[in-house]
Design an enzyme around this catalytic site. Structure first.
Site, PDB file in Angstrom:
ATOM      1  N   GLY A   1      74.387  -0.149  13.304  1.00 41.13           N
ATOM      2  CA  GLY A   1      74.142   0.403  14.493  1.00 41.13           C
ATOM      3  C   GLY A   1      75.027  -0.145  15.597  1.00 41.13           C
ATOM      4  O   GLY A   1      75.752  -0.958  15.457  1.00 41.13           O
TER       5      GLY A   1
ATOM      6  N   ASP B   1      66.445  -4.670   9.404  1.00 38.80           N
ATOM      7  CA  ASP B   1      65.626  -3.661   9.756  1.00 38.80           C
ATOM      8  C   ASP B   1      65.642  -2.400   9.174  1.00 38.80           C
ATOM      9  O   ASP B   1      66.079  -2.263   7.802  1.00 38.80           O
ATOM     10  CB  ASP B   1      65.410  -3.726  11.244  1.00 38.80           C
TER      11      ASP B   1
ATOM     12  N   GLU C   1      71.951  -9.034   8.998  1.00 39.91           N
ATOM     13  CA  GLU C   1      71.501  -9.364  10.249  1.00 39.91           C
ATOM     14  C   GLU C   1      70.934 -10.702  10.653  1.00 39.91           C
ATOM     15  O   GLU C   1      71.088 -10.906  11.714  1.00 39.91           O
ATOM     16  CB  GLU C   1      70.238  -8.246  10.535  1.00 39.91           C
TER      17      GLU C   1
ATOM     18  N   GLY D   1      72.297  -0.402   9.617  1.00 47.06           N
ATOM     19  CA  GLY D   1      71.956   1.081  10.077  1.00 47.06           C
ATOM     20  C   GLY D   1      72.428   2.315   9.203  1.00 47.06           C
ATOM     21  O   GLY D   1      71.747   3.390   9.162  1.00 47.06           O
TER      22      GLY D   1
END
Length: 375
Positions: A87, A166, A158, A135
Site C-alpha cells: 500500500g 493486515d 509489516e 497490499g
C-alpha cells in the site's frame, strides 16, 4: 436532436475510456472478450496501491460481478518487477501525522476491496508476477486463483514498520499448514518462486514469459465456468518445469517452525527460540528482535483470533488495529527508519515485549462503535 445527443454520449464515453487507458493512469480497467482486466499501473512505485486506485477498482469489480457478459476478472501489474509491492505507506504516514482522514479512508477502502475480492462471484485470477507484498497480497490471495512465477517474491513484512500483516492476513495466514503462517507473519520471511505455491499462497505456477499467452487464452474462453478456467490454468501449470525438482525452502525447518511458533505468547516463542539454540532458531530470534514489540504482540493475537473468524470478522478486527497503529508511535517510527531515512534502526516505544501490557493490546482490539468497518 436525439441523434446529436447520442453522438455526444458516445464521444463522452470514448473520452472516458481513453482517459482510462492513458499511460499516466494508475490503474487500467478494460474489458476484453469475456474478461474484465485490472492492470495496476504505477511501475515506478512497484504498483503500490493508493486510495484513488482502490476507489476505481472496487466499483468496477462490483459492476463486473453483476454483468452477464463478464465471466472472469484478471488482475496484473505493469513494469516487470512487481505485481504490487504493498500500500502507499508514505501517503498514509503523512496523513496520519496531521490527523488527516486519509488514514481512515485508506484502510477502510482497502479492506472493503479485499472483502469484495474474497466474496466475488466471478472467478478472479491474480497474476502475481514479481514482488507481491502487503497490499498486493490483499488484492490477490482472497481470489479464486493466484498464479505465481519464478519472479514472484511474497512477504508480509509489516512487523518491521510497526504495523501488522493486515489486508486479511489474520484470515489466510493461520489457515496455512502447521504454524508457517505465524512464522511468516512474525518474521516477515520472504518466499520466492515455486515456494509461494508450495506454502499455499499461490494456486498455480507458470513461467513469467508464458503469462501473456495465458492471459490471451483466458480472454478467448467462451462463457467459461470456474472449472474451465481451472482446467486452462492447470494445463499451463503442468507444462511448467522451472524449479520442479527443488524442494520447499523451509522443508527442513518445518518441524521446528511448528513447535517453536505454536506458543501462546510472543515471550514464550522467544524463550523457545533461545532454548532451541540452533542456527535457524537464532536467526529467527535476531530477526524478531528488530521488529516492533507492539507489532509482534498485536500480530500473534490477530492470527490466533483470526483462525476461527470469517474474512469479514477479520477485516473488521484489522480495521480496529489499523486505527490503533495510526494513533501510536511505532508505525511512524518504522516508516521513518525503513522507508524514509533508511537507517534501519527504529527506536521502538515501548522497546521491549515485557513493556507492552496486555491491557494496551486489549485496547487495540476494542470495537470502534460507529467508526467500525462496515462491509
Amino acid at each position: 436532436r436525439l441523434r446529436a445527443l447520442n453522438r455526444l454520449q458516445v464521444i463522452l464515453q470514448h473520452l472516458k475510456m481513453s482517459k482510462q487507458t492513458d499511460s499516466t493512469t494508475e490503474v487500467l480497467l478494460e474489458k476484453k472478450g469475456g474478461a474484465g482486466i485490472i492492470t495496476l499501473n504505477r511501475p515506478k512505485a512497484l504498483n503500490a496501491l493508493n486510495l484513488s486506485m482502490i476507489q476505481q477498482i472496487y466499483p468496477q469489480i462490483k459492476a463486473w460481478e453483476q454483468d452477464p457478459e463478464t465471466f472472469l476478472i484478471i488482475i496484473k501489474g505493469t513494469g516487470g518487477k512487481a505485481f504490487c509491492a504493498g500500500g502507499d505507506i508514505r501517503a498514509i504516514t503523512e496523513a496520519g501525522k496531521v490527523g488527516d482522514k486519509l488514514s481512515q479512508d485508506f484502510f477502510r477502502g482497502e479492506y472493503r476491496l479485499n472483502n469484495a475480492i474474497g466474496t466475488c462471484k466471478k472467478p478472479y485470477v491474480a497474476l502475481i508476477d514479481g514482488i507481491t507484498m502487503g497490499g498486493g497480497v490483499g488484492v490477490s490471495v482472497h481470489g479464486h486463483f493466484r498464479v505465481a512465477t519464478e519472479k514472484t517474491v511474497f512477504a508480509m513484512p509489516e512487523t518491521a514498520i510497526g504495523l501488522f500483516p493486515d489486508v486479511g492476513g489474520g484470515y489466510f495466514l493461520p489457515r496455512l499448514s502447521g504454524k508457517i503462517g505465524y512464522y511468516l507473519a512474525l518474521t516477515g520471511c520472504r518466499l520466492k518462486g515455486r515456494d509461494v505455491l508450495k506454502v499455499g499462497i499461490a494456486t498455480h505456477f507458470v513461467e513469467s514469459e508464458k503469462l501473456p499467452a495465458l492471459e490471451k487464452d483466458l480472454i478467448a474462453l467462451k462463457s467459461p465456468s470456474k472449472e474451465k478456467i481451472a482446467d486452462l490454468l492447470n494445463s499451463y501449470h503442468m507444462k511448467c518445469t522451472i524449479d520442479q525438482e527443488k524442494e520447499f525452502v523451509l522443508d527442513e525447518h518445518m518441524e521446528k517452525i511448528n513447535s517453536l511458533f505454536s506458543a501462546n505468547s510472543v515471550e514464550e516463542i522467544v524463550k523457545k527460540l533461545k532454548q532451541d539454540g540452533s542456527p535457524f532458531a537464532m536467526k529467527q530470534l535476531e530477526t524478531m528482535n528488530k521488529m516492533s514489540p507492539t507489532s509482534l504482540k498485536l500480530t500473534l493475537r490477530q492470527l490466533r483470533e483470526g483462525a476461527s473468524m470469517s474474512l469479514q470478522e477479520v477485516l473488521r478486527m484489522e480495521y480496529r488495529l489499523s486505527q490503533a497503529c495510526m494513533k501510536g508511535h511505532d508505525f511512524y517510527e518504522g516508516v521513518r527508519a525503513v522507508l524514509i531515512d533508511k537507517d534501519q534502526s527504529p527506536k521502538w516505544k515501548p522497546a521491549t515485549l515485557e513493556e507492552v501490557s496486555d491491557e494496551f493490546v486489549d485496547n487495540c482490539f476494542r470495537p470502534l462503535g460507529n467508526d467500525d468497518l462496515k462491509l
